[in-house]
Design an enzyme around this catalytic site. Structure first.
Site, mmCIF file in Angstrom:
data_model
loop_
_atom_site.group_PDB
_atom_site.id
_atom_site.type_symbol
_atom_site.label_atom_id
_atom_site.label_comp_id
_atom_site.label_asym_id
_atom_site.label_seq_id
_atom_site.Cartn_x
_atom_site.Cartn_y
_atom_site.Cartn_z
ATOM 1 N N PHE A 138 65.480 75.398 11.366
ATOM 2 C CA PHE A 138 65.527 74.800 12.699
ATOM 3 C C PHE A 138 64.126 74.774 13.314
ATOM 4 O O PHE A 138 63.424 75.768 13.326
ATOM 5 C CB PHE A 138 66.482 75.603 13.587
ATOM 6 C CG PHE A 138 66.544 75.123 15.009
ATOM 7 C CD1 PHE A 138 67.100 73.896 15.320
ATOM 8 C CD2 PHE A 138 66.025 75.894 16.042
ATOM 9 C CE1 PHE A 138 67.150 73.445 16.632
ATOM 10 C CE2 PHE A 138 66.078 75.456 17.353
ATOM 11 C CZ PHE A 138 66.650 74.224 17.646
ATOM 12 N N GLN A 139 63.739 73.632 13.787
ATOM 13 C CA GLN A 139 62.426 73.400 14.402
ATOM 14 C C GLN A 139 61.273 73.762 13.470
ATOM 15 O O GLN A 139 60.233 74.260 13.897
ATOM 16 C CB GLN A 139 62.292 74.155 15.732
ATOM 17 C CG GLN A 139 63.181 73.569 16.835
ATOM 18 C CD GLN A 139 62.877 74.085 18.218
ATOM 19 O OE1 GLN A 139 62.392 75.198 18.371
ATOM 20 N NE2 GLN A 139 63.179 73.292 19.240
ATOM 21 N N LYS B 151 56.908 83.234 13.235
ATOM 22 C CA LYS B 151 57.492 84.133 14.236
ATOM 23 C C LYS B 151 57.459 85.588 13.793
ATOM 24 O O LYS B 151 57.202 86.486 14.600
ATOM 25 C CB LYS B 151 58.926 83.705 14.544
ATOM 26 C CG LYS B 151 59.542 84.479 15.702
ATOM 27 C CD LYS B 151 60.874 83.890 16.139
ATOM 28 C CE LYS B 151 61.415 84.613 17.371
ATOM 29 N NZ LYS B 151 62.693 84.006 17.842
ATOM 30 N N GLU C 186 54.082 68.997 25.818
ATOM 31 C CA GLU C 186 53.028 69.617 25.003
ATOM 32 C C GLU C 186 51.798 68.741 24.848
ATOM 33 O O GLU C 186 50.677 69.242 24.715
ATOM 34 C CB GLU C 186 53.574 69.988 23.620
ATOM 35 C CG GLU C 186 54.550 71.153 23.624
ATOM 36 C CD GLU C 186 56.005 70.731 23.778
ATOM 37 O OE1 GLU C 186 56.896 71.583 23.607
ATOM 38 O OE2 GLU C 186 56.243 69.533 24.064
ATOM 39 N N MET D 190 44.069 45.548 29.400
ATOM 40 C CA MET D 190 43.204 45.232 28.272
ATOM 41 C C MET D 190 43.953 44.419 27.220
ATOM 42 O O MET D 190 43.371 43.531 26.576
ATOM 43 C CB MET D 190 42.621 46.510 27.667
ATOM 44 C CG MET D 190 41.469 46.250 26.713
ATOM 45 S SD MET D 190 40.054 45.405 27.486
ATOM 46 C CE MET D 190 39.167 46.797 28.178
#
Length: 594
Positions: A130-131, A180, A68, A500
């Protein structure tokens, strides 16, 4: 994928026969009405109704990334190169938290984006479902605005607001969190709103004419003028106005890291990039000018160094033009603040100059240029060009520039030494051709940026200049490049160090290289081939040009990405360099200054 006029008209119509649609279908119609062509995302349970609605349309292309974070970076790169709003779609919980780095990256660089995230059903919010995660709370500090849509009837107007906020004023990312059940529930849909009014959000576009006239008086009376420009010029689309202004006045001009390309690098009036790794002439002019015109820039720490040092110059006058009032006098007190869209302000300033009878002091300007040329004569970007034993990273970038300077080319970078070498040695003539993470300094953006640009600009050449550390952070996106046929050339300046970090450890920590050496690296050639692309190992300077030519041929004829593993000098440092806490004229110019 272009949307037909009939479909666009249908999606954008403000008044049509209402039809009952699911929230997911309303979302798709909203995106179509906004002219969205590409969506980068990754499916999950909370967004499956949205993905089902995506499946049933053919006006937008969805790109399935492998992480993602890369979805948001790719949409971000697309937005930077095109000026359009980038769109990403992620699921709830870890889908959103994986996207956070990409959102913060876009926020720091003021990139217009809309990120749609799934959320658990409204009844489950706050119950540790959940999630589930608090998307609004997590993203609040790193977005221009965010929305949680709890009623499907609000979805269309919320999307209209999201795109409006993202692209107007000082641009930035907007998150729309959709539970949802909202994507599943139905509502009467009578068309996408054509206009939107937000009482608390009315960004100023036109600058105050009185302030612009004050700025004009200061500029025309200046003995040592300087024009300092940043990414705001690009975001406003004011490149032509900037070029007109500089050419009319004959004043020296500099770009920040984010503003490169706004003024042609080949023009004598351009002094190069300024700041921590800027040129002597750019930094000294910044410190010694008597009138400074700052346009679409924010005086950040990497540009001016220690603010006390910067403000120690007596009688200097500062004019600051920016669309965001909170950026003005935030780090440096200015004398003439002008809040407004950069393009509109510069247009009005140019008109005033044309009407004015006064002109710049030619004798003073000639003396100022003589001083600047004295600084420029020191050639602060010199390096060992004659070395035939080891590849100097600067040489790779210069060779690439010489080969592609007249081509339709985009350059992305990750973050580190290679980013600074790209900014210093690739001389950008046009805007939106240099795509990198400035404010947040995010490693791993290079490949996603490149694949987002290549999808939008399939006939252009896209090069990703990276390092062996940064490139591994999103190297899985080589699979996405293969699936969607977005071939790019990856130029890895492989010095076997987190370069760096190593440079700072050498200079500031007495050479104690704590965990900055890459003890185990993959065979990048085989790794590229495993993803279905081509790879080359280059170890000698005399092979650099031939490798770049072959890579361009493979991309053009075989439609594969090419990974060029350049084994570069591990001891090379980026110079000039301004150390933390120092002023911008207190530069280290090379190893002799250490």
């Amino acid at each position: 994928m272009e949307m037909s006029k009939a479909e666009l008209s249908s999606a954008a119509a403000a008044a049509q026969q209402p039809q009952e649609l699911m929230g997911a279908e309303v979302l798709i119609k909203s995106l179509q009405a906004e002219g969205v062509k590409y969506i980068w995302g990754y499916p999950g349970g909370a967004v499956l109704y949205i993905y089902d609605a995506l499946y049933k349309q053919d006006t937008m292309q969805h790109v399935l990334v492998r992480h993602e974070q890369a979805a948001v970076h790719a949409a971000d790169g697309y937005a930077r190169a095109t000026g359009d709003v980038g769109v990403a779609l992620v699921t709830s919980g870890p889908g959103l938290t994986n996207a956070v780095t990409g959102i913060a990256t876009a926020y720091m660089d003021s990139i217009p984006m809309v990120i749609v995230s799934g959320q658990v059903p409204t009844a489950a919010i706050g119950l540790d479902a959940f999630q589930e995660c608090d998307t609004v709370g997590i993203t609040r500090p790193i977005v221009k605005h965010n929305f949680l849509v709890k009623d499907v009837r609000d979805l269309a107007i919320t999307m209209k607001k999201a795109f409006h906020v993202a692209r107007t004023g000082r641009p930035g990312p907007v998150v729309v969190d959709i539970p949802k059940d909202v994507s599943f529930k139905k509502t009467l849909y009578a068309g996408y709103p054509q206009t939107v009014e937000m009482r608390s959000y009315n960004p100023v576009k036109k600058g105050h004419s009185g302030q612009i006239r004050k700025a004009l008086q200061l500029l025309l009376a200046a003995k040592r003028p300087y024009i300092y420009t940043g990414g705001g010029v690009l975001l406003s689309g004011a490149e032509q106005e900037l070029r007109t202004l500089v050419d009319m006045l004959g004043y020296p001009v500099t770009n920040t890291l984010m503003g490169l390309g706004a003024y042609p690098a080949s023009d004598r009036k351009f002094l190069g990039m300024l700041g921590m790794h800027g040129t002597i002439e750019a930094n000294n002019a910044m410190q010694n000018c008597d009138v400074l015109l700052a346009v679409g820039a924010r005086f950040d720490d990497r540009v001016i160094g220690n603010p006390k040092h910067f403000m120690s110059v007596p009688d200097r006058k500062i004019i600051h033009v920016d669309v965001d009032p909170s950026s003005i006098s935030k780090r440096v007190r200015v004398d003439v603040p002008i809040v407004g869209d950069v393009k509109e302000v510069l247009t009005e300033l140019i008109a005033m100059i044309r009407e004015a009878t006064a002109r710049p002091d030619a004798a003073a300007l000639e003396a100022w240029w003589k001083t600047i040329e004295g600084w420029r004569s020191r050639d602060c970007l010199r390096y060992d060009r004659e070395n035939t034993e080891v590849i100097k990273p600067q040489f790779v970038v210069e060779t690439l520039w010489n080969m592609t300077r007249d081509a339709d080319t985009y350059i992305t970078s990750d973050v580190g030494q290679h980013q600074m070498w790209a900014a210093q040695y690739y001389r950008f003539e046009e805007s939106r051709r240099w795509i990198n993470s400035g404010g947040l300094g995010t490693m791993g953006v290079g490949i996603p940026y490149a694949m987002g640009i290549k999808l939008a600009k399939p006939d252009s050449e896209v090069f990703c200049i990276t390092g062996e550390g940064s490139v591994q952070m999103n190297i899985q996106e080589l699979a996405t490049c293969r699936q969607y046929e977005t071939p790019i050339v990856i130029c890895s300046l492989n010095n076997r160090y987190l370069g760096m970090v190593r440079q700072w450890q050498e200079i500031e920590y007495s050479g104690r290289y704590s965990h900055s050496y890459m003890d185990s690296l993959p065979d990048f050639v085989k790794l590229a081939e495993a993803y279905g692309h081509a790879g080359m190992l280059i170890e000698k300077p005399q092979d650099v040009e031939a490798a770049l030519r072959e890579a361009r041929r493979i991309v053009r004829e075989e439609r594969k990405s090419v990974f060029l593993d350049f084994r570069t000098d591990p001891t090379e440092n980026v110079f000039p360099m301004v150390q933390a806490g120092k002023g911008i004229t207190e530069m280290l110019l090379g190893a002799e200054d250490l």
